[in-house]
Design a protein around this motif. Structure first.
Motif, PDB file in Angstrom:
ATOM      1  N   PHE A   1       0.772  -1.048  -0.016  1.00 55.32           N
ATOM      2  CA  PHE A   1       0.057  -0.383  -0.097  1.00 55.32           C
ATOM      3  C   PHE A   1       0.585   1.486  -0.108  1.00 55.32           C
ATOM      4  O   PHE A   1       0.687   2.076  -0.830  1.00 55.32           O
ATOM      5  N   ARG A   2       1.942   1.219   0.676  1.00 54.08           N
ATOM      6  CA  ARG A   2       2.680   2.387   1.056  1.00 54.08           C
ATOM      7  C   ARG A   2       3.585   2.592  -0.571  1.00 54.08           C
ATOM      8  O   ARG A   2       3.876   3.565  -0.712  1.00 54.08           O
ATOM      9  N   ALA A   3       3.991   1.468  -1.133  1.00 49.80           N
ATOM     10  CA  ALA A   3       4.708   1.518  -2.275  1.00 49.80           C
ATOM     11  C   ALA A   3       3.652   2.011  -3.301  1.00 49.80           C
ATOM     12  O   ALA A   3       4.279   2.858  -4.300  1.00 49.80           O
ATOM     13  N   LYS A   4       2.474   1.828  -3.318  1.00 49.47           N
ATOM     14  CA  LYS A   4       1.447   2.578  -4.230  1.00 49.47           C
ATOM     15  C   LYS A   4       1.301   3.744  -4.034  1.00 49.47           C
ATOM     16  O   LYS A   4       1.285   4.629  -5.115  1.00 49.47           O
ATOM     17  N   GLN A   5       1.136   4.291  -2.951  1.00 48.99           N
ATOM     18  CA  GLN A   5       1.042   5.536  -2.595  1.00 48.99           C
ATOM     19  C   GLN A   5       2.377   6.300  -3.285  1.00 48.99           C
ATOM     20  O   GLN A   5       2.221   7.569  -3.849  1.00 48.99           O
ATOM     21  N   ARG A   6       3.388   5.713  -3.045  1.00 48.24           N
ATOM     22  CA  ARG A   6       4.754   6.493  -3.263  1.00 48.24           C
ATOM     23  C   ARG A   6       4.938   6.435  -4.842  1.00 48.24           C
ATOM     24  O   ARG A   6       5.413   7.502  -5.677  1.00 48.24           O
ATOM     25  N   ARG A   7       4.539   5.415  -5.368  1.00 45.57           N
ATOM     26  CA  ARG A   7       4.380   5.466  -7.028  1.00 45.57           C
ATOM     27  C   ARG A   7       3.452   6.462  -7.539  1.00 45.57           C
ATOM     28  O   ARG A   7       4.006   7.258  -8.423  1.00 45.57           O
ATOM     29  N   PHE A   8       2.491   6.864  -6.960  1.00 44.18           N
ATOM     30  CA  PHE A   8       1.521   8.038  -7.390  1.00 44.18           C
ATOM     31  C   PHE A   8       2.173   9.241  -6.964  1.00 44.18           C
ATOM     32  O   PHE A   8       2.079   9.976  -8.031  1.00 44.18           O
ATOM     33  N   ASP A   9       3.002   9.282  -6.014  1.00 45.76           N
ATOM     34  CA  ASP A   9       3.757  10.640  -5.716  1.00 45.76           C
ATOM     35  C   ASP A   9       4.795  10.809  -6.463  1.00 45.76           C
ATOM     36  O   ASP A   9       5.077  12.094  -7.161  1.00 45.76           O
ATOM     37  N   ASP A  10       5.253   9.702  -7.169  1.00 46.66           N
ATOM     38  CA  ASP A  10       6.398   9.936  -8.176  1.00 46.66           C
ATOM     39  C   ASP A  10       5.966  10.393  -9.367  1.00 46.66           C
ATOM     40  O   ASP A  10       6.518  11.372 -10.002  1.00 46.66           O
ATOM     41  N   PHE A  11       4.875   9.886  -9.767  1.00 47.97           N
ATOM     42  CA  PHE A  11       4.063  10.403 -10.918  1.00 47.97           C
ATOM     43  C   PHE A  11       3.664  11.942 -10.831  1.00 47.97           C
ATOM     44  O   PHE A  11       3.591  12.557 -11.813  1.00 47.97           O
ATOM     45  N   ASP A  12       3.237  12.492  -9.926  1.00 47.42           N
ATOM     46  CA  ASP A  12       2.805  13.674  -9.621  1.00 47.42           C
ATOM     47  C   ASP A  12       3.903  14.659  -9.504  1.00 47.42           C
ATOM     48  O   ASP A  12       3.732  15.712  -9.463  1.00 47.42           O
ATOM     49  N   GLY A  13       5.069  14.069  -9.465  1.00 38.28           N
ATOM     50  CA  GLY A  13       6.394  15.016  -9.373  1.00 38.28           C
ATOM     51  C   GLY A  13       6.650  15.543  -7.991  1.00 38.28           C
ATOM     52  O   GLY A  13       7.201  16.398  -7.707  1.00 38.28           O
ATOM     53  N   LEU A  14       6.022  14.854  -6.754  1.00 37.28           N
ATOM     54  CA  LEU A  14       6.094  15.229  -5.434  1.00 37.28           C
ATOM     55  C   LEU A  14       7.376  14.882  -4.788  1.00 37.28           C
ATOM     56  O   LEU A  14       7.871  15.381  -3.952  1.00 37.28           O
ATOM     57  N   LEU A  15       7.829  13.822  -5.419  1.00 38.19           N
ATOM     58  CA  LEU A  15       9.159  13.191  -4.695  1.00 38.19           C
ATOM     59  C   LEU A  15      10.451  13.329  -5.662  1.00 38.19           C
ATOM     60  O   LEU A  15      10.195  13.354  -6.612  1.00 38.19           O
ATOM     61  N   ASP A  16      11.465  14.106  -5.039  1.00 39.23           N
ATOM     62  CA  ASP A  16      12.423  14.221  -5.835  1.00 39.23           C
ATOM     63  C   ASP A  16      13.499  13.207  -6.250  1.00 39.23           C
ATOM     64  O   ASP A  16      14.129  12.994  -7.200  1.00 39.23           O
ATOM     65  N   ASP A  17      13.490  12.293  -5.325  1.00 39.77           N
ATOM     66  CA  ASP A  17      14.621  11.156  -5.348  1.00 39.77           C
ATOM     67  C   ASP A  17      13.847   9.962  -6.003  1.00 39.77           C
ATOM     68  O   ASP A  17      13.502   8.846  -5.300  1.00 39.77           O
ATOM     69  N   SER A  18      13.481   9.973  -7.356  1.00 37.19           N
ATOM     70  CA  SER A  18      12.682   8.869  -8.056  1.00 37.19           C
ATOM     71  C   SER A  18      13.780   7.639  -8.442  1.00 37.19           C
ATOM     72  O   SER A  18      13.126   6.856  -9.018  1.00 37.19           O
ATOM     73  N   MET A  19      14.798   7.732  -7.902  1.00 37.96           N
ATOM     74  CA  MET A  19      15.721   6.530  -8.432  1.00 37.96           C
ATOM     75  C   MET A  19      15.595   5.429  -7.610  1.00 37.96           C
ATOM     76  O   MET A  19      15.739   4.469  -7.811  1.00 37.96           O
ATOM     77  N   ILE A  20      15.050   5.640  -6.254  1.00 40.39           N
ATOM     78  CA  ILE A  20      14.768   4.722  -5.445  1.00 40.39           C
ATOM     79  C   ILE A  20      13.144   3.962  -5.975  1.00 40.39           C
ATOM     80  O   ILE A  20      12.464   4.891  -5.920  1.00 40.39           O
ATOM     81  N   LYS A  21      13.135   2.685  -6.013  1.00 46.09           N
ATOM     82  CA  LYS A  21      11.978   2.109  -6.419  1.00 46.09           C
ATOM     83  C   LYS A  21      10.877   2.401  -5.281  1.00 46.09           C
ATOM     84  O   LYS A  21      11.114   2.147  -3.965  1.00 46.09           O
ATOM     85  N   PRO A  22       9.631   2.424  -5.567  1.00 47.03           N
ATOM     86  CA  PRO A  22       8.427   2.690  -4.590  1.00 47.03           C
ATOM     87  C   PRO A  22       8.546   1.468  -3.612  1.00 47.03           C
ATOM     88  O   PRO A  22       8.318   1.811  -2.253  1.00 47.03           O
ATOM     89  N   VAL A  23       8.873   0.242  -3.789  1.00 44.02           N
ATOM     90  CA  VAL A  23       8.840  -0.740  -2.802  1.00 44.02           C
ATOM     91  C   VAL A  23       9.810  -0.410  -2.015  1.00 44.02           C
ATOM     92  O   VAL A  23      10.054  -0.679  -0.773  1.00 44.02           O
ATOM     93  N   GLN A  24      11.162  -0.163  -2.466  1.00 44.48           N
ATOM     94  CA  GLN A  24      12.283  -0.053  -1.785  1.00 44.48           C
ATOM     95  C   GLN A  24      12.251   1.204  -0.701  1.00 44.48           C
ATOM     96  O   GLN A  24      12.225   0.915   0.548  1.00 44.48           O
TER      97      GLN A  24
END
Length: 75
Positions: free
Chosen positions: A34-57
Motif C-alpha cells: 500500500f505504501r509503495a502504491k502511494q509512493r508510486r503515485f507521488d512519483d508520477f505527480d512529481g512530488l518526490l525528488d529522489d525517484s531513483m529509489i523504487k517505490p517498494v524500496q
C-alpha cells in the motif's frame, strides 16, 4: 535517503526486521504494498525528488524507520 546509500544488503535487513517484529506477516506485506502504491503515485505527480529509489524500496525504508524510531511519528 539517496539511492547511493541504499544497498541490497541493508534493504534485505530492513525487510527482515519488519517481518520479524510483525505479529502478522500478511498485514505487513500489505502495508508495504500500500505504501509503495502511494509512493508510486507521488512519483508520477512529481512530488518526490529522489525517484531513483523504487517505490517498494522506499516503502520498506520508511516503514522500518517508523518501526525503529516511533517517537518521530506524529500523535
Amino acid at each position: 535517503m539517496p539511492s547511493s546509500e541504499l544497498n541490497a544488503k541493508e534493504l534485505a535487513q530492513r525487510g527482515e526486521s519488519l517481518i520479524r517484529h510483525s505479529s502478522n506477516r500478511y498485514l505487513t506485506t500489505v502495508r508495504i504494498a500500500f505504501r509503495a502504491k502511494q509512493r508510486r503515485f507521488d512519483d508520477f505527480d512529481g512530488l518526490l525528488d529522489d525517484s531513483m529509489i523504487k517505490p517498494v524500496q522506499r516503502a520498506i525504508v520508511e516503514l522500518s524507520d517508523e518501526q525503529d524510531q516511533p517517537d518521530l511519528l506524529p500523535g
